[in-house]
Design a protein around this motif. Structure first.
Motif, PDB file in Angstrom:
ATOM      1  N   PHE A 135      42.414 125.171 105.351  1.00 51.89           N
ATOM      2  CA  PHE A 135      43.070 124.769 104.119  1.00 51.89           C
ATOM      3  C   PHE A 135      42.724 123.331 103.766  1.00 51.89           C
ATOM      4  CE2 PHE A 135      45.491 128.555 104.695  1.00 51.89           C
ATOM      5  CZ  PHE A 135      45.937 128.891 103.429  1.00 51.89           C
ATOM      6  N   ASP A 136      42.092 123.179 102.603  1.00 50.88           N
ATOM      7  CA  ASP A 136      41.788 121.841 102.109  1.00 50.88           C
ATOM      8  C   ASP A 136      42.928 121.392 101.199  1.00 50.88           C
ATOM      9  OD1 ASP A 136      40.514 119.507 101.548  1.00 50.88           O
ATOM     10  OD2 ASP A 136      39.257 120.363  99.956  1.00 50.88           O
ATOM     11  N   LEU A 137      44.151 121.397 101.771  1.00 49.77           N
ATOM     12  CA  LEU A 137      45.351 121.012 101.042  1.00 49.77           C
ATOM     13  C   LEU A 137      46.155 120.034 101.902  1.00 49.77           C
ATOM     14  CD1 LEU A 137      46.548 124.520  99.708  1.00 49.77           C
ATOM     15  CD2 LEU A 137      45.556 122.677  98.340  1.00 49.77           C
ATOM     16  N   PRO A 138      46.923 119.152 101.280  1.00 50.88           N
ATOM     17  CA  PRO A 138      47.788 118.268 102.066  1.00 50.88           C
ATOM     18  C   PRO A 138      48.695 119.080 102.987  1.00 50.88           C
ATOM     19  CG  PRO A 138      47.747 117.606  99.757  1.00 50.88           C
ATOM     20  CD  PRO A 138      47.041 118.919  99.829  1.00 50.88           C
ATOM     21  N   LEU A 139      48.865 118.617 104.229  1.00 50.92           N
ATOM     22  CA  LEU A 139      49.598 119.383 105.238  1.00 50.92           C
ATOM     23  C   LEU A 139      50.669 118.513 105.900  1.00 50.92           C
ATOM     24  CD1 LEU A 139      49.808 121.993 107.033  1.00 50.92           C
ATOM     25  CD2 LEU A 139      48.144 120.901 108.552  1.00 50.92           C
ATOM     26  N   MET A 186      62.160 117.028 102.408  1.00 49.25           N
ATOM     27  CA  MET A 186      62.001 117.257 100.981  1.00 49.25           C
ATOM     28  C   MET A 186      61.376 116.048 100.286  1.00 49.25           C
ATOM     29  SD  MET A 186      62.730 120.254 100.233  1.00 49.25           S
ATOM     30  CE  MET A 186      62.621 119.971  98.483  1.00 49.25           C
ATOM     31  N   GLU A 187      61.857 114.860 100.639  1.00 51.56           N
ATOM     32  CA  GLU A 187      61.303 113.651 100.028  1.00 51.56           C
ATOM     33  C   GLU A 187      59.823 113.506 100.359  1.00 51.56           C
ATOM     34  OE1 GLU A 187      62.677 111.664  97.864  1.00 51.56           O
ATOM     35  OE2 GLU A 187      64.516 112.871  97.910  1.00 51.56           O
ATOM     36  N   LYS A 188      59.456 113.810 101.599  1.00 55.00           N
ATOM     37  CA  LYS A 188      58.063 113.697 102.009  1.00 55.00           C
ATOM     38  C   LYS A 188      57.190 114.705 101.267  1.00 55.00           C
ATOM     39  CE  LYS A 188      54.513 112.404 104.473  1.00 55.00           C
ATOM     40  NZ  LYS A 188      53.849 111.118 104.178  1.00 55.00           N
ATOM     41  N   LEU A 189      57.665 115.942 101.120  1.00 53.48           N
ATOM     42  CA  LEU A 189      56.892 116.970 100.421  1.00 53.48           C
ATOM     43  C   LEU A 189      56.689 116.594  98.950  1.00 53.48           C
ATOM     44  CD1 LEU A 189      58.548 120.171 101.945  1.00 53.48           C
ATOM     45  CD2 LEU A 189      56.150 119.489 102.226  1.00 53.48           C
ATOM     46  N   LEU A 190      57.731 116.108  98.304  1.00 49.06           N
ATOM     47  CA  LEU A 190      57.611 115.707  96.905  1.00 49.06           C
ATOM     48  C   LEU A 190      56.651 114.522  96.763  1.00 49.06           C
ATOM     49  CD1 LEU A 190      61.324 116.031  95.694  1.00 49.06           C
ATOM     50  CD2 LEU A 190      59.457 117.667  95.451  1.00 49.06           C
ATOM     51  N   GLU A 191      56.687 113.620  97.722  1.00 48.83           N
ATOM     52  CA  GLU A 191      55.757 112.489  97.723  1.00 48.83           C
ATOM     53  C   GLU A 191      54.318 112.977  97.861  1.00 48.83           C
ATOM     54  OE1 GLU A 191      54.647 109.137 101.003  1.00 48.83           O
ATOM     55  OE2 GLU A 191      56.780 109.350 100.522  1.00 48.83           O
ATOM     56  N   MET A 192      54.100 113.964  98.742  1.00 52.05           N
ATOM     57  CA  MET A 192      52.754 114.521  98.921  1.00 52.05           C
ATOM     58  C   MET A 192      52.263 115.210  97.650  1.00 52.05           C
ATOM     59  SD  MET A 192      53.333 116.081 102.748  1.00 52.05           S
ATOM     60  CE  MET A 192      51.840 117.091 102.730  1.00 52.05           C
ATOM     61  N   ILE A 193      53.164 115.938  96.981  1.00 53.23           N
ATOM     62  CA  ILE A 193      52.795 116.616  95.734  1.00 53.23           C
ATOM     63  C   ILE A 193      52.401 115.598  94.673  1.00 53.23           C
ATOM     64  CG2 ILE A 193      53.715 117.976  93.808  1.00 53.23           C
ATOM     65  CD1 ILE A 193      55.351 119.552  95.886  1.00 53.23           C
ATOM     66  N   GLU A 194      53.156 114.505  94.568  1.00 53.47           N
ATOM     67  CA  GLU A 194      52.848 113.469  93.586  1.00 53.47           C
ATOM     68  C   GLU A 194      51.524 112.788  93.913  1.00 53.47           C
ATOM     69  OE1 GLU A 194      53.220 110.930  90.279  1.00 53.47           O
ATOM     70  OE2 GLU A 194      54.020 112.916  90.814  1.00 53.47           O
ATOM     71  N   GLU A 195      51.281 112.510  95.181  1.00 51.39           N
ATOM     72  CA  GLU A 195      50.006 111.910  95.587  1.00 51.39           C
ATOM     73  C   GLU A 195      48.838 112.825  95.254  1.00 51.39           C
ATOM     74  OE1 GLU A 195      50.415 111.061  99.706  1.00 51.39           O
ATOM     75  OE2 GLU A 195      51.646 109.260  99.405  1.00 51.39           O
ATOM     76  N   LYS A 196      49.033 114.116  95.484  1.00 48.13           N
ATOM     77  CA  LYS A 196      47.973 115.087  95.171  1.00 48.13           C
ATOM     78  C   LYS A 196      47.715 115.127  93.666  1.00 48.13           C
ATOM     79  CE  LYS A 196      46.671 119.926  96.048  1.00 48.13           C
ATOM     80  NZ  LYS A 196      46.571 120.462  94.682  1.00 48.13           N
ATOM     81  N   ARG A 197      48.795 115.061  92.883  1.00 47.78           N
ATOM     82  CA  ARG A 197      48.644 115.082  91.426  1.00 47.78           C
ATOM     83  C   ARG A 197      47.862 113.855  90.951  1.00 47.78           C
ATOM     84  NH1 ARG A 197      50.791 113.089  86.812  1.00 47.78           N
ATOM     85  NH2 ARG A 197      52.090 111.637  87.997  1.00 47.78           N
ATOM     86  N   LEU A 198      48.211 112.678  91.480  1.00 46.77           N
ATOM     87  CA  LEU A 198      47.524 111.451  91.083  1.00 46.77           C
ATOM     88  C   LEU A 198      46.056 111.472  91.497  1.00 46.77           C
ATOM     89  CD1 LEU A 198      50.283 108.805  91.936  1.00 46.77           C
ATOM     90  CD2 LEU A 198      49.581 109.612  89.676  1.00 46.77           C
TER      91      LEU A 198
END
Length: 337
Positions: free
Chosen positions: A270-274, A308-320
């Protein structure tokens, strides 16, 4: 869901019976008083049957989605399960039959008007039309089979997604229930014996999707068949991050070393944040692990908010990161004076 509008695809025999019965009713409603009315009655039979065929065949094609406009996730799954090119070829055959029947029926209406006896010409027209429909029966059967498979795909939205991975019984479904505040909706994957669990939650007016895929991301790659392996690749096209849950207490029934090997496979494939999370911190046999970033207990709620905070942070980093990559691929042109 995107494939729900596809109706049952009839066989050639079912279409033929429907069209010719309707044509017979059209004839029964006519009063035959001379040659002109006889011609018109037979014309009506041909046109009625042809319209039933062309309308039904055109609707089959229209109700399948445009594959070029499908979200990549669904495109990949559809290609794995039924084959996009095969679908396109069968839909093209059905579209050809619809147009050909229209052409043939108009041709035979002209022949009927010039005939001394219209009935033999009308019967010949019926034979030609029935032959055209029979020639695409294999396509109709395939399209109905594909329809039945595609309608079983889960309703996955195009929104930020958290994909949950890990062995069975490590607490994945409990995690989904905790963060979504509800029992996850279960939808069957057509290539697994279990259903995919999907939940949603809203933070700061943004809706997030949480997906647990039992039967796909809960066992070693060697135990998956080719279709399952290919289906996993479709997950790459979601706007997703992956959370891998480990049970250090081993109360799930799987040893830590086995869980670590599955984690290594997920990292590799998986080439996705983990994010690696250890569940069941409330149990006495729980132990800390170097591979784990955060500890939680889905029973007591310990560590859930931090995760939850960490996952949302990872999603935002991925979006940016995605925005930066998109802008670097299409830089603004330099202004010239």
């Amino acid at each position: 869901m995107i494939f729900e509008k596809i109706h049952t695809v009839p066989t050639s025999d079912e279409l033929t019976n429907k069209a010719f019965k309707r044509a017979a009713r059209a004839m029964s409603g006519k009063t035959i008083e001379g040659r002109d009315s006889r011609l018109r009655a037979n014309e009506s039979m041909v046109l009625t049957a042809a319209n039933i065929f062309t309308d039904n065949l055109a609707n089959i094609v229209r109700r399948f989605p445009s594959f070029e406009q499908l979200p990549t996730f669904y495109y990949e799954l559809a290609d794995v399960l039924v084959g996009i090119e095969k679908l396109k070829m069968s839909l093209a055959s059905v579209d050809w039959a619809s147009r050909k029947i229209h052409e043939v029926s108009r041709s035979y209406v002209g022949k009927i008007r010039d005939a001394d006896l219209p009935e033999p010409v009308r019967k010949e027209a019926f034979g030609r039309i029935a032959s055209i429909v029979k020639s695409i029966n294999k396509d109709l059967l395939f399209l109905n089979e594909a329809r039945n498979i595609l309608r079983k795909l889960p309703d996955v939205h195009d929104e930020p997604t958290i994909v949950i991975a890990g062995y069975p019984n490590v607490g994945k479904s409990s995690f989904v229930s905790k963060i979504t505040g509800a029992t996850p909706e279960i939808a069957a994957y057509p290539f697994t014996t279990k259903g995919v669990a999907i939940g949603h939650f809203i933070r700061n007016d943004i809706r997030y999707q949480v997906m647990d895929t039992p039967g796909l991301l809960d066992r070693p790659m060697a135990e998956r068949n080719n279709i399952e392996r290919q289906a996993i690749t479709a997950i790459h096209f979601l706007d997703a991050v992956v959370m891998f849950i480990i049970d250090p207490s081993e109360s799930c029934g799987y040893e830590i070393e086995d869980q670590k090997r599955l984690l290594a496979e997920i990292r590799e494939n998986f080439d996705l944040p983990l994010l690696v999370v250890a569940n069941k911190s409330d149990r006495p046999e729980f132990r800390n692990m170097d591979e784990v970033e955060l500890n939680i207990s889905t029973i007591t709620g310990e560590g859930m908010e931090e995760v939850m905070e960490k996952l949302l942070e990872m999603i935002e980093e991925k979006r940016l990161q995605s925005l930066e990559e998109a802008s670097s691929d299409d830089p603004d042109e330099e202004l010239t004076l």
